[in-house]
Design a protein around this motif. Structure first.
Motif, PDB file in Angstrom:
ATOM      1  N   GLY A 102      -9.932  42.323  87.001  1.00 53.06           N
ATOM      2  CA  GLY A 102      -9.569  43.386  88.003  1.00 53.06           C
ATOM      3  C   GLY A 102      -8.325  44.013  87.411  1.00 53.06           C
ATOM      4  N   LEU A 103      -8.255  45.094  88.379  1.00 52.00           N
ATOM      5  CA  LEU A 103      -7.144  45.521  88.495  1.00 52.00           C
ATOM      6  C   LEU A 103      -6.039  45.957  89.519  1.00 52.00           C
ATOM      7  CD1 LEU A 103      -5.848  47.777  86.229  1.00 52.00           C
ATOM      8  CD2 LEU A 103      -7.710  49.557  88.005  1.00 52.00           C
ATOM      9  N   VAL A 104      -4.416  45.796  88.986  1.00 55.30           N
ATOM     10  CA  VAL A 104      -4.425  46.694  90.985  1.00 55.30           C
ATOM     11  C   VAL A 104      -3.368  47.698  90.391  1.00 55.30           C
ATOM     12  CG1 VAL A 104      -1.838  45.595  91.466  1.00 55.30           C
ATOM     13  CG2 VAL A 104      -3.136  43.984  90.825  1.00 55.30           C
ATOM     14  N   TYR A 105      -3.251  48.367  91.429  1.00 49.22           N
ATOM     15  CA  TYR A 105      -2.555  49.828  90.949  1.00 49.22           C
ATOM     16  C   TYR A 105      -1.121  49.547  92.194  1.00 49.22           C
ATOM     17  CZ  TYR A 105      -6.699  51.541  90.033  1.00 49.22           C
ATOM     18  OH  TYR A 105      -7.880  52.026  89.660  1.00 49.22           O
ATOM     19  N   ALA A 106      -0.339  49.839  91.498  1.00 51.15           N
ATOM     20  CA  ALA A 106       1.427  48.915  92.329  1.00 51.15           C
ATOM     21  C   ALA A 106       1.905  50.777  92.223  1.00 51.15           C
ATOM     22  CB  ALA A 106       2.116  48.792  90.554  1.00 51.15           C
ATOM     23  N   VAL A 107       1.799  51.126  93.332  1.00 51.27           N
ATOM     24  CA  VAL A 107       1.977  52.491  93.575  1.00 51.27           C
ATOM     25  C   VAL A 107       3.385  52.914  94.389  1.00 51.27           C
ATOM     26  CG1 VAL A 107       1.165  54.540  95.450  1.00 51.27           C
ATOM     27  CG2 VAL A 107      -0.463  52.801  94.326  1.00 51.27           C
ATOM     28  N   ASP A 108       4.825  53.822  94.356  1.00 47.78           N
ATOM     29  CA  ASP A 108       5.777  53.586  94.610  1.00 47.78           C
ATOM     30  C   ASP A 108       6.082  54.868  94.925  1.00 47.78           C
ATOM     31  OD1 ASP A 108       7.419  51.057  96.318  1.00 47.78           O
ATOM     32  OD2 ASP A 108       8.864  53.061  95.386  1.00 47.78           O
ATOM     33  N   ALA A 146       3.562  58.259  93.021  1.00 52.26           N
ATOM     34  CA  ALA A 146       3.192  58.925  93.882  1.00 52.26           C
ATOM     35  C   ALA A 146       3.862  59.214  94.990  1.00 52.26           C
ATOM     36  CB  ALA A 146       2.008  58.183  94.984  1.00 52.26           C
ATOM     37  N   PRO A 147       3.783  60.968  95.578  1.00 52.07           N
ATOM     38  CA  PRO A 147       4.443  61.663  96.953  1.00 52.07           C
ATOM     39  C   PRO A 147       4.138  60.631  97.831  1.00 52.07           C
ATOM     40  CG  PRO A 147       2.490  62.519  96.260  1.00 52.07           C
ATOM     41  CD  PRO A 147       2.005  61.513  94.716  1.00 52.07           C
ATOM     42  N   PRO A 148       5.401  60.798  98.684  1.00 49.77           N
ATOM     43  CA  PRO A 148       4.942  59.874 100.374  1.00 49.77           C
ATOM     44  C   PRO A 148       4.010  60.436 101.149  1.00 49.77           C
ATOM     45  CG  PRO A 148       7.741  61.128  99.639  1.00 49.77           C
ATOM     46  CD  PRO A 148       6.939  61.848  98.397  1.00 49.77           C
ATOM     47  N   ASP A 149       3.407  61.444 100.593  1.00 49.93           N
ATOM     48  CA  ASP A 149       2.126  62.179 101.790  1.00 49.93           C
ATOM     49  C   ASP A 149       1.205  61.869 101.038  1.00 49.93           C
ATOM     50  OD1 ASP A 149       2.375  64.023  99.561  1.00 49.93           O
ATOM     51  OD2 ASP A 149       2.177  66.130 101.016  1.00 49.93           O
ATOM     52  N   ASN A 150       1.194  60.925  99.791  1.00 49.11           N
ATOM     53  CA  ASN A 150      -0.266  60.699  99.121  1.00 49.11           C
ATOM     54  C   ASN A 150      -0.520  59.156  97.771  1.00 49.11           C
ATOM     55  OD1 ASN A 150      -2.985  61.129  97.888  1.00 49.11           O
ATOM     56  ND2 ASN A 150      -2.316  63.393  98.377  1.00 49.11           N
ATOM     57  N   THR A 182      -2.485  58.978  96.037  1.00 49.92           N
ATOM     58  CA  THR A 182      -3.406  59.807  94.868  1.00 49.92           C
ATOM     59  C   THR A 182      -4.384  58.259  94.234  1.00 49.92           C
ATOM     60  OG1 THR A 182      -1.543  59.066  93.300  1.00 49.92           O
ATOM     61  CG2 THR A 182      -1.075  61.590  93.712  1.00 49.92           C
ATOM     62  N   LEU A 183      -4.797  58.162  94.502  1.00 50.76           N
ATOM     63  CA  LEU A 183      -6.116  56.965  94.542  1.00 50.76           C
ATOM     64  C   LEU A 183      -7.343  58.154  93.848  1.00 50.76           C
ATOM     65  CD1 LEU A 183      -5.094  53.717  96.456  1.00 50.76           C
ATOM     66  CD2 LEU A 183      -4.311  53.830  94.069  1.00 50.76           C
ATOM     67  N   SER A 184      -7.606  57.681  93.464  1.00 47.89           N
ATOM     68  CA  SER A 184      -8.933  57.804  93.440  1.00 47.89           C
ATOM     69  C   SER A 184     -10.494  57.913  94.670  1.00 47.89           C
ATOM     70  CB  SER A 184      -9.494  58.074  91.339  1.00 47.89           C
ATOM     71  OG  SER A 184      -9.481  58.339  90.695  1.00 47.89           O
ATOM     72  N   SER A 224      -5.596  57.766 106.979  1.00 43.66           N
ATOM     73  CA  SER A 224      -6.959  59.233 106.739  1.00 43.66           C
ATOM     74  C   SER A 224      -7.614  59.396 105.973  1.00 43.66           C
ATOM     75  CB  SER A 224      -6.509  59.722 108.301  1.00 43.66           C
ATOM     76  OG  SER A 224      -7.727  60.932 107.989  1.00 43.66           O
ATOM     77  N   ARG A 225      -6.579  59.539 105.049  1.00 43.59           N
ATOM     78  CA  ARG A 225      -6.954  60.411 103.766  1.00 43.59           C
ATOM     79  C   ARG A 225      -7.300  59.532 102.535  1.00 43.59           C
ATOM     80  NH1 ARG A 225      -1.831  62.869 103.348  1.00 43.59           N
ATOM     81  NH2 ARG A 225      -2.726  64.315 103.852  1.00 43.59           N
ATOM     82  N   LEU A 226      -6.523  58.414 103.324  1.00 45.16           N
ATOM     83  CA  LEU A 226      -6.898  57.236 102.281  1.00 45.16           C
ATOM     84  C   LEU A 226      -8.263  56.066 102.544  1.00 45.16           C
ATOM     85  CD1 LEU A 226      -5.301  55.654 100.283  1.00 45.16           C
ATOM     86  CD2 LEU A 226      -4.696  54.407 101.903  1.00 45.16           C
ATOM     87  N   ARG A 227      -8.802  57.036 103.247  1.00 50.51           N
ATOM     88  CA  ARG A 227      -9.604  56.266 103.288  1.00 50.51           C
ATOM     89  C   ARG A 227     -11.626  56.619 102.118  1.00 50.51           C
ATOM     90  NH1 ARG A 227     -12.693  55.518 108.704  1.00 50.51           N
ATOM     91  NH2 ARG A 227     -14.648  56.942 107.680  1.00 50.51           N
ATOM     92  N   SER A 228     -10.787  57.317 102.027  1.00 51.33           N
ATOM     93  CA  SER A 228     -11.537  57.967 100.430  1.00 51.33           C
ATOM     94  C   SER A 228     -11.736  57.277  99.247  1.00 51.33           C
ATOM     95  CB  SER A 228     -11.708  59.177 100.138  1.00 51.33           C
ATOM     96  OG  SER A 228      -9.831  59.417 100.019  1.00 51.33           O
ATOM     97  N   ALA A 229     -10.170  56.825  99.114  1.00 47.19           N
ATOM     98  CA  ALA A 229     -10.019  55.179  98.200  1.00 47.19           C
ATOM     99  C   ALA A 229     -11.161  54.300  97.831  1.00 47.19           C
ATOM    100  CB  ALA A 229      -8.569  55.454  97.866  1.00 47.19           C
ATOM    101  N   LEU A 230     -11.172  54.249  99.667  1.00 48.00           N
ATOM    102  CA  LEU A 230     -12.248  51.901  99.667  1.00 48.00           C
ATOM    103  C   LEU A 230     -13.249  52.423  99.176  1.00 48.00           C
ATOM    104  CD1 LEU A 230     -10.198  51.498 103.022  1.00 48.00           C
ATOM    105  CD2 LEU A 230      -9.813  50.426 101.149  1.00 48.00           C
TER     106      LEU A 230
END
Length: 215
Positions: free
Chosen positions: A84-90, A116-120, A122-124, A148-154
């Motif tokens: 598996g893989l964990v993206y540690a985003v901050d 990542a910037p505060p508003d995104n 950046t997940l693919s 709402s933007r994050l939905r596309s990453a799921l």
């Protein structure tokens, strides 16, 4: 002033003193990690029960948004295993630098650190099975737009788990204003295009809810 108020003031003073000491002896990075982790966090955070409730499976991909010092990121990495893989985003470079160092030192090849910037995030697109965030939701300036933007990453069947401080459960929220009422999270997530799938009530200081995208 009653005994409970004296006790609360003493705890706050002790925490402030510890924070000042850490800032003096360990610099900014050490202070920030203390701010994320606190003392004796395992006792009230119940990480094993949280992970069990999340039902994380080996081989899954998970994004820890607001990973901080990695309290949950590395536990999630153990849960998903080497496949598996964990993206540690901050958003904090001090924290992401520390996370990279810790991942390298401890041999976590399944942790990818992302600044990542505060508003995104950046997940693919279609990159994760679970988005997890703990004590971070109240920091989002525009949570509806962010999620709402994050939905596309799921990926199909993907979910979003949100743990955040709750004023009805935590004195710290009352003192410092860091937290979000659960009803606000539910309303904002619905606006962002999610439905509440499950709510857990075993955490003493935080709400814990799991959402899925609305079809």
């Amino acid at each position: 002033m009653d005994r409970s108020m004296h006790s609360m003031i003493a705890r706050v003073r002790g925490a402030v003193a510890a924070a000042v000491l850490l800032a003096l002896i360990g610099g900014c990075g050490a202070y920030k990690r203390w701010a994320y982790e606190g003392f004796s966090r395992d006792g009230w955070q119940q990480p094993e029960q949280v992970l069990a409730a999340l039902e994380v499976q080996p081989g899954e991909r998970v994004a820890d948004i607001g990973a901080g010092g990695g309290y949950f990121a590395f536990k999630l990495a153990d849960a998903v295993g080497p496949g598996g893989l964990v993206y540690a985003v901050d958003v904090d470079k001090d924290m992401t630098d520390y996370l990279r160092e810790r991942a390298a030192e401890d041999g976590y090849r399944n942790v990818e650190v992302m600044l990542a910037p505060p508003d995104n995030s950046t997940l693919s697109p279609a990159s994760v099975d679970l988005v997890f965030t703990c004590n971070t939701y109240h920091h989002f300036d525009h949570p509806v737009e962010y999620f709402s933007r994050l939905r596309s990453a799921l990926r199909p069947g993907g979910r979003v788990a949100i743990i955040d401080l709750d004023a009805q459960r935590s004195t710290l929220v009352w003192l410092f204003g860091h937290g979000t009422p659960p009803s606000t999270i539910v309303t904002q997530m619905a606006t962002a295009g999610y439905r509440l799938e499950r709510s857990h009530d075993f955490l003493s200081r935080q709400s814990f809810m799991v959402f899925k995208p609305t079809p």
